[in-house]
Structure formats: C-alpha cells, structure tokens
Design a protein around this motif. Structure first.
Motif, PDB file in Angstrom:
ATOM      1  N   LEU A   9       0.585  -0.898   0.290  1.00 53.04           N
ATOM      2  CA  LEU A   9       0.059   0.342   0.081  1.00 53.04           C
ATOM      3  C   LEU A   9       1.262   1.185  -0.226  1.00 53.04           C
ATOM      4  O   LEU A   9       1.854   1.935   0.294  1.00 53.04           O
ATOM      5  N   THR A  10       1.053   1.740  -1.031  1.00 54.67           N
ATOM      6  CA  THR A  10       1.392   3.115  -1.076  1.00 54.67           C
ATOM      7  C   THR A  10       0.234   4.398  -0.853  1.00 54.67           C
ATOM      8  O   THR A  10      -0.838   4.443  -1.182  1.00 54.67           O
ATOM      9  N   GLU A  11       0.920   5.481  -1.080  1.00 57.23           N
ATOM     10  CA  GLU A  11       0.271   6.969  -0.922  1.00 57.23           C
ATOM     11  C   GLU A  11      -1.101   7.070  -1.876  1.00 57.23           C
ATOM     12  O   GLU A  11      -2.180   7.964  -2.071  1.00 57.23           O
ATOM     13  N   PHE A  12       0.012   7.013  -4.068  1.00 52.18           N
ATOM     14  CA  PHE A  12      -1.156   6.644  -4.372  1.00 52.18           C
ATOM     15  C   PHE A  12      -2.001   5.703  -4.894  1.00 52.18           C
ATOM     16  O   PHE A  12      -2.422   5.320  -5.949  1.00 52.18           O
ATOM     17  N   GLY A  13      -1.474   4.748  -4.454  1.00 47.37           N
ATOM     18  CA  GLY A  13      -2.578   3.183  -4.718  1.00 47.37           C
ATOM     19  C   GLY A  13      -1.912   1.957  -4.086  1.00 47.37           C
ATOM     20  O   GLY A  13      -0.988   1.933  -3.139  1.00 47.37           O
ATOM     21  N   ALA A  14      -2.534   0.775  -4.397  1.00 43.23           N
ATOM     22  CA  ALA A  14      -2.579  -0.630  -3.632  1.00 43.23           C
ATOM     23  C   ALA A  14      -1.498  -1.096  -4.548  1.00 43.23           C
ATOM     24  O   ALA A  14      -2.699  -1.191  -5.777  1.00 43.23           O
ATOM     25  N   PHE A  15      -0.964  -1.766  -4.614  1.00 44.69           N
ATOM     26  CA  PHE A  15      -0.534  -3.094  -5.385  1.00 44.69           C
ATOM     27  C   PHE A  15      -1.138  -4.327  -5.166  1.00 44.69           C
ATOM     28  O   PHE A  15      -0.895  -4.582  -4.228  1.00 44.69           O
ATOM     29  N   VAL A  16      -1.742  -5.102  -6.273  1.00 48.80           N
ATOM     30  CA  VAL A  16      -2.289  -6.816  -6.192  1.00 48.80           C
ATOM     31  C   VAL A  16      -1.519  -7.418  -7.015  1.00 48.80           C
ATOM     32  O   VAL A  16      -0.973  -7.228  -7.851  1.00 48.80           O
ATOM     33  N   GLU A  17      -0.869  -8.494  -6.560  1.00 45.02           N
ATOM     34  CA  GLU A  17       0.260  -9.223  -7.224  1.00 45.02           C
ATOM     35  C   GLU A  17      -1.026 -10.226  -7.113  1.00 45.02           C
ATOM     36  O   GLU A  17      -1.969 -11.311  -7.350  1.00 45.02           O
ATOM     37  N   ILE A  18      -1.346 -10.952  -9.124  1.00 42.42           N
ATOM     38  CA  ILE A  18      -2.190 -11.423  -9.380  1.00 42.42           C
ATOM     39  C   ILE A  18      -1.944 -12.736  -9.760  1.00 42.42           C
ATOM     40  O   ILE A  18      -2.296 -13.778 -10.091  1.00 42.42           O
TER      41      ILE A  18
ATOM     42  N   TRP B 186     -15.430   4.989  -5.180  1.00 41.36           N
ATOM     43  CA  TRP B 186     -16.426   5.680  -5.638  1.00 41.36           C
ATOM     44  C   TRP B 186     -16.308   7.479  -4.151  1.00 41.36           C
ATOM     45  O   TRP B 186     -16.658   9.225  -4.756  1.00 41.36           O
ATOM     46  N   THR B 187     -15.351   7.787  -3.016  1.00 40.94           N
ATOM     47  CA  THR B 187     -16.324   8.040  -2.486  1.00 40.94           C
ATOM     48  C   THR B 187     -14.218   8.630  -2.251  1.00 40.94           C
ATOM     49  O   THR B 187     -13.642   7.922  -2.863  1.00 40.94           O
ATOM     50  N   ARG B 188     -13.853   9.732  -2.103  1.00 44.42           N
ATOM     51  CA  ARG B 188     -12.974  11.117  -1.502  1.00 44.42           C
ATOM     52  C   ARG B 188     -12.070  10.140  -0.417  1.00 44.42           C
ATOM     53  O   ARG B 188     -12.837  10.088   0.882  1.00 44.42           O
ATOM     54  N   ILE B 189     -11.353   9.124  -0.553  1.00 47.85           N
ATOM     55  CA  ILE B 189     -10.164   8.624   0.632  1.00 47.85           C
ATOM     56  C   ILE B 189      -8.511   9.337   0.760  1.00 47.85           C
ATOM     57  O   ILE B 189      -8.132   9.809  -0.776  1.00 47.85           O
ATOM     58  N   LYS B 190      -8.275   9.279   1.215  1.00 51.35           N
ATOM     59  CA  LYS B 190      -7.106   9.839   1.865  1.00 51.35           C
ATOM     60  C   LYS B 190      -5.642   9.577   1.720  1.00 51.35           C
ATOM     61  O   LYS B 190      -4.809   9.706   1.128  1.00 51.35           O
ATOM     62  N   HIS B 191      -5.990   7.935   2.092  1.00 47.95           N
ATOM     63  CA  HIS B 191      -5.138   7.117   1.506  1.00 47.95           C
ATOM     64  C   HIS B 191      -5.482   5.666   1.167  1.00 47.95           C
ATOM     65  O   HIS B 191      -6.505   5.038   2.002  1.00 47.95           O
ATOM     66  N   PRO B 192      -5.401   4.345   0.827  1.00 46.99           N
ATOM     67  CA  PRO B 192      -5.135   2.916   0.073  1.00 46.99           C
ATOM     68  C   PRO B 192      -5.616   2.468   2.053  1.00 46.99           C
ATOM     69  O   PRO B 192      -7.275   1.273   1.609  1.00 46.99           O
ATOM     70  N   LYS B 193      -5.384   2.236   2.744  1.00 45.74           N
ATOM     71  CA  LYS B 193      -5.330   1.606   3.497  1.00 45.74           C
ATOM     72  C   LYS B 193      -7.341   2.132   4.443  1.00 45.74           C
ATOM     73  O   LYS B 193      -7.596   1.373   5.206  1.00 45.74           O
ATOM     74  N   GLU B 194      -7.233   2.886   4.252  1.00 46.28           N
ATOM     75  CA  GLU B 194      -8.885   3.058   4.285  1.00 46.28           C
ATOM     76  C   GLU B 194      -9.912   2.470   4.003  1.00 46.28           C
ATOM     77  O   GLU B 194     -10.911   1.948   4.586  1.00 46.28           O
ATOM     78  N   VAL B 195      -9.639   1.601   3.052  1.00 46.07           N
ATOM     79  CA  VAL B 195     -10.231   0.346   1.767  1.00 46.07           C
ATOM     80  C   VAL B 195      -9.845  -1.142   1.953  1.00 46.07           C
ATOM     81  O   VAL B 195     -10.468  -2.154   2.336  1.00 46.07           O
ATOM     82  N   LEU B 196      -8.523  -1.416   1.612  1.00 43.45           N
ATOM     83  CA  LEU B 196      -7.164  -2.256   1.979  1.00 43.45           C
ATOM     84  C   LEU B 196      -6.343  -2.425   3.051  1.00 43.45           C
ATOM     85  O   LEU B 196      -6.110  -1.056   3.479  1.00 43.45           O
ATOM     86  N   LYS B 197      -5.824  -3.609   3.197  1.00 43.86           N
ATOM     87  CA  LYS B 197      -5.176  -3.515   4.163  1.00 43.86           C
ATOM     88  C   LYS B 197      -3.728  -4.610   3.448  1.00 43.86           C
ATOM     89  O   LYS B 197      -4.848  -6.093   2.373  1.00 43.86           O
ATOM     90  N   LYS B 198      -3.359  -4.630   3.879  1.00 46.89           N
ATOM     91  CA  LYS B 198      -1.660  -6.007   2.758  1.00 46.89           C
ATOM     92  C   LYS B 198      -2.186  -7.689   2.973  1.00 46.89           C
ATOM     93  O   LYS B 198      -1.918  -7.720   4.664  1.00 46.89           O
ATOM     94  N   GLY B 199      -2.321  -7.194   2.034  1.00 47.59           N
ATOM     95  CA  GLY B 199      -2.309  -9.151   2.887  1.00 47.59           C
ATOM     96  C   GLY B 199      -3.942  -9.593   2.179  1.00 47.59           C
ATOM     97  O   GLY B 199      -4.481 -11.191   2.101  1.00 47.59           O
ATOM     98  N   GLN B 200      -5.259  -8.714   1.825  1.00 44.42           N
ATOM     99  CA  GLN B 200      -6.327  -9.103   1.898  1.00 44.42           C
ATOM    100  C   GLN B 200      -6.446  -9.066   0.302  1.00 44.42           C
ATOM    101  O   GLN B 200      -5.601  -8.960  -0.705  1.00 44.42           O
ATOM    102  N   LYS B 201      -7.107 -10.668   0.606  1.00 45.41           N
ATOM    103  CA  LYS B 201      -7.724 -11.068  -1.175  1.00 45.41           C
ATOM    104  C   LYS B 201      -8.533  -9.781  -1.637  1.00 45.41           C
ATOM    105  O   LYS B 201     -10.315 -10.291  -0.727  1.00 45.41           O
ATOM    106  N   ILE B 202      -8.452  -9.515  -2.798  1.00 46.33           N
ATOM    107  CA  ILE B 202      -9.981  -8.789  -3.673  1.00 46.33           C
ATOM    108  C   ILE B 202     -10.040  -9.604  -4.808  1.00 46.33           C
ATOM    109  O   ILE B 202      -8.744  -9.966  -5.279  1.00 46.33           O
ATOM    110  N   GLU B 203     -10.648  -8.946  -5.130  1.00 46.68           N
ATOM    111  CA  GLU B 203     -11.419  -9.258  -6.538  1.00 46.68           C
ATOM    112  C   GLU B 203     -11.465  -7.780  -7.682  1.00 46.68           C
ATOM    113  O   GLU B 203     -12.018  -6.847  -6.771  1.00 46.68           O
ATOM    114  N   VAL B 204     -10.380  -8.005  -8.442  1.00 42.11           N
ATOM    115  CA  VAL B 204      -9.944  -6.550  -9.501  1.00 42.11           C
ATOM    116  C   VAL B 204     -10.729  -6.432 -10.723  1.00 42.11           C
ATOM    117  O   VAL B 204     -10.475  -7.337 -11.272  1.00 42.11           O
TER     118      VAL B 204
END
Length: 520
Positions: A310-319, A334-352
């Motif tokens: 997780l960085t200030e400009f986004g989240a890296f996802v290993e596919i 869809w809402t304004r966030i200041k940092h990706p950690k407000e939505v995701l956390k490291k190690g989390q599995k997500i669909e992209v």
C-alpha cells in the motif's frame, strides 16, 4: 673365663673392619639408586591391582606403584583398556622414595606423551605440514588427533575465509594442516588448515575465472540460507543469490523458494575478482512472466489477487507470482479517500478488473471500485419526486453538492434551495448539514442527479433573463459581481468605439490629427 674373654675380643676385632665400609659399598649392597632415576622409562609387569592403582615389578628392590590417574590423560587419544595382572606396561619413574617407605612412583601417560610429542616434533622439522584426523566438534572449532595427541583447529582456520564452515564434515577425515602453536609444558597444540586452503583455492579460482563468464548458467548445491539470500556451492567457489534474484515473485522468502542441499541452476550475473565474489540469479533461469502477460490478461477480465503493498498513490495487487498490478487511489473507492489503507489492508484477497496492460513497461492498471458501481441501479433505486436524506458535502456559487450514499452525489441548484431568491447557497446550507431533498432527475450514464429542497407543488422562482441560463451540472460559473464588472467593461468599450469612425473614409493622417485637435 679368660678363654671366653679372648673369644669375645676376637669377635670384636673381626667386627671392627665392617664399620669401615664406604658409602658407595653400602649403596651397592642395598641397591638404593642402582640404575633407577627420575624420568627413566622402564618396562614392567603388573603384579597386583588395587582400588587406587597397580603394583608394577620393574626390577627394583620393591614394586613400583602406578596410580590410576597416571594411567592415561585427556590430552592422549587412545583406547587402551586398564591392565590385568601379568600384563606388560611401559612406565616412567616420576619419584623415588627414601627411607623405610622407599617406593617408585610410576606414570604411564607421561611416557606415552613424551614419545608422541617427540615424534611430532621430528615430523614437523622435516615437513611444513602434518597429517591429522578429525575427532570431534567443539565450540569454536575442531579437535583433531595429531600423532595421538589432541590438537585444536579454530573454526576461523578450518577454511579459507572461515565462513560457512561445517566442522562435522571433517570428522573421521584425514587432512593436512600447519602447526602454528605448540607448548610442551602446557601440552597445547594449535593447528591451521586455512593457509593450505588459500594456496589451493587461489589455483582453483584462477581456473574458474578463465572458464566462467557473466551470463553463463551453472549448476550447484544450496550450501546455506540467510535472510538476505542463498549461498550456492559451485564446486570451485561459492556464489550468492540475493533475495531479489530468487524469484519473479515480489518479497519472496528464501526458505519458501529453496531448501538447503537443493541442486539448482543459476545464472552468473556478476564476477568480482578482487573480492572473490560471484553474484548469481535463480529467477533469470526461469521465464519472465511479463513476457506473456498480455496474452493472459485482457482488458475487462475480473480475477482475484492479493494486496502486496500500500502506498499513498494506490495499492499493488499480485495477480500471479511475479506479476503485480496497480489500483490507483482514484480507482479504489467511489468516495474520496486520503490513503488506500482506508479501504484495503496488506495481504487481503480482493477481486479486481483489468483496465489496461502495458507489457513493455511491465505495468497493469487495475480497478477495484468498478466492480461495485453504485450508479448501476441508481435509476431504479431513486425515482422522480422521491424524498431522500442527503448530506451537504460541497457548496459552490451555483448550488450545493449532496451525498445520498457512498459513491452517489447529486446537485441542488441554487434555484432549488429556497422559495425566496438567494445570492449564495451558504445563506441556507452549510457543509456537513443533513437535510431531506426531492429527486428531480437521475442520469446513471453521466453519473448525475438533480435534487431540490422545494416542495413538488411549488414553481421555481422567476429570474431575469440574464440569470435564466443556469450553469451545467458540475461546472463552475462566474459570480454576479464579476458579471456586473463585465457589463461595465462592455459599455466602456462601446463608448470608446463610438468615438472612432464607423465607416471606412479616405482621410490622411494629417487630417485625422487636425480633427482630433478641433475636438479637444
């Protein structure tokens, strides 16, 4: 009576010469010293065994005593069993008692030590090296047998650089060493294998450098694993595979990729002859997943990945192992966030979903919010004239933006805020305020929604024609004072233009200047 006295006198006369014997004659008579002296080595026979030692017949007037503690010593390497009666033993005289308790004190191990040490010194005088055998591993080095005497090789002297040395592999092995320290009195013996290895390895390295170049692929065995990489034994030398060269997968741990003893192929990526260092790569012997990434990942594909960073400009996802994509912070929610950690956390599995693939630059743009678009069913969820609770998030000169839910915002135009005419929406609303608004129109395609605070049965306030044209949703317009300044500037320009000739006439410059002077 006289005869008896004569007889006694005769005896006394005969006894007198015996008192005149010399000390030498007496020592020979009793054999006090004879050919026995301290330090002499003799061969004797065990005649009796006691709890604290043995009686040994060495040809002396009395048996010598061999204490159990003098049978052997820890510095001697031997497997000799304790003797039985009648057994022959070699011993050394350590003391000769005097008087009535005269007895020889004997030692077996001192005699053995002296013989073995003398043999060692003779061999060391002839050759620079001696042959030893690994006996046991101890803290800090290896104990070896050197002509039956224990010697010590520090771990720093077992190999060329003293690193990654396993003394266990030298146990029960014969090898050559140099004598670097000996002390007979302290029975101390220190040896070194390093100096011999240095000369041998110098020749091996030279041959290795002549045959191997950068880019070559070699085979070797994993000799050790560390936090920063893996050491590989190439036979002639050891090379290092840095943790970044283990796998195409990011942040791979060495122990998850290889195990100690594994036979692997590696590529030579660096040769440092001055420091005798070889840099290797394991991943470069395997296909780069980015070479075929465009064939596997197409725009619009949806799949599961793992958040790797997780960085200030986004989240890296290993596919997939070795392939990562970036979800820009603007594509996270869809809402304004200041940092990706407000939505995701490291190690989390997500669909992209795949937004764009750039194989040349090894970049894949991913989307996260696109899979949960709140505008997808907004038209069905929010019907016309429906009253909904909203929250004021931003205020502009032409109206107020309100939030209905995460990702859905609408606009309340200034004309729909109050029944009375207002100059600024801030006269009625403030940011963060919660109110109930009525839905006027929903446009999911353009992600726009118009709302009103006025009741449905009321007509909007009439405005002058100059103000009837409302700005487009989401566009900022100039405020009224600025429009008034613009009108004033327009009238000023019109008056100035009226002073200039409106029709094209044939006049000279002199006539034009004269007309100007007359007008003044």
């Amino acid at each position: 009576m006289v005869d008896e006295l004569r007889t006694e006198e005769g005896l006394e006369t005969q006894a007198a010469p015996e008192k005149e014997e010399t000390m030498e004659e007496m020592m020979q008579q009793f054999d006090v010293m004879g050919d026995f002296h301290r330090g002499k080595i003799l061969e004797g026979t065990i005649v009796d065994a006691r709890e604290d030692g043995w009686l040994v017949d060495v040809g002396y007037k009395c048996e010598g005593f061999l204490p159990r503690k003098e049978w052997t010593h820890k510095v001697l390497i031997e497997e000799t069993q304790e003797p039985e009666n009648g057994a022959k033993v070699r011993v050394q005289i350590t003391n000769i008692g005097q008087g009535e308790d005269a007895q020889l004190s004997l030692s077996r191990w001192r005699c053995e030590f002296d013989e073995r040490w003398n043999k060692l010194e003779e061999e060391a005088a002839k050759n620079e090296t001696v042959t030893v055998k690994g006996i046991r591993k101890v803290k800090g080095g290896l104990i070896v047998s050197c002509y039956g005497i224990e010697g010590f090789i520090p771990i720093s002297h077992l190999a060329e650089d003293g690193r990654n040395v396993n003394p266990t592999r030298l146990l029960e092995q014969d090898f050559q060493v140099k004598l670097i320290e000996k002390d007979r009195r302290k029975r101390r013996l220190v040896l070194s294998r390093r100096s011999l290895m240095e000369a041998e390895m110098a020749e091996i390295r030279q041959s290795f450098y002549e045959q191997v170049n950068e880019g070559d692929v070699l085979e070797g065995d994993v000799s050790s694993i560390t936090s920063f990489g893996v050491f590989v034994n190439l036979g002639a030398m050891e090379g290092l595979v840095h943790v970044s060269e283990l796998s195409w997968q990011r942040n791979a741990k060495a122990k998850d990729v290889v195990s100690k003893g594994d036979h692997i192929k590696v590529k030579v990526i660096g040769i440092d002859k001055e420091n005798n260092k070889i840099s290797l790569s394991l991943k470069q012997t395997q296909p780069d997943p980015w070479d075929t990434a465009a064939e596997r990942w197409k725009t619009g594909m949806v799949f599961e990945g793992t958040v790797s960073n997780l960085t200030e400009f986004g989240a890296f996802v290993e596919i997939e192992p070795g392939v990562e994509g970036l979800v820009h912070i603007g594509d996270l929610s869809w809402t304004r966030i200041k940092h990706p950690k407000e939505v995701l956390k490291k190690g989390q599995k997500i669909e992209v979903s795949v937004l764009e693939v750039d194989s040349d630059r090894k970049r894949i743009s991913l989307g996260y919010k696109q899979l949960s678009d709140p505008w997808k069913d907004a038209a069905e969820k929010y019907s016309k004239d429906m009253e909904v609770p909203v929250k004021v998030v931003r205020i502009a000169d032409f109206g107020a933006f309100v939030e209905l839910e995460d990702g859905i915002e609408g606009l309340i135009h200034i004309s729909q805020i109050s029944q009375a005419r207002i100059e600024n929406p801030r006269e009625v609303l403030s940011e963060g305020q919660e109110v109930t608004a009525r839905v006027l129109d929903v446009n999911p395609a353009e992600r726009r929604m118009r709302l009103s605070l006025r009741p449905a049965h009321e007509e909007p306030v009439r405005k002058p024609k100059s103000e009837e044209t409302a700005p487009a949703d989401g566009q900022k317009t100039e405020d009224r004072p600025r429009r008034r300044r613009a009108d004033s500037d327009k009238r000023r320009n019109d008056n100035h233009n009226n002073q200039l000739p409106q029709e094209e006439t044939n006049v000279t410059i002199g006539e034009f200047l004269k007309q100007a002077e007359d007008s003044e």
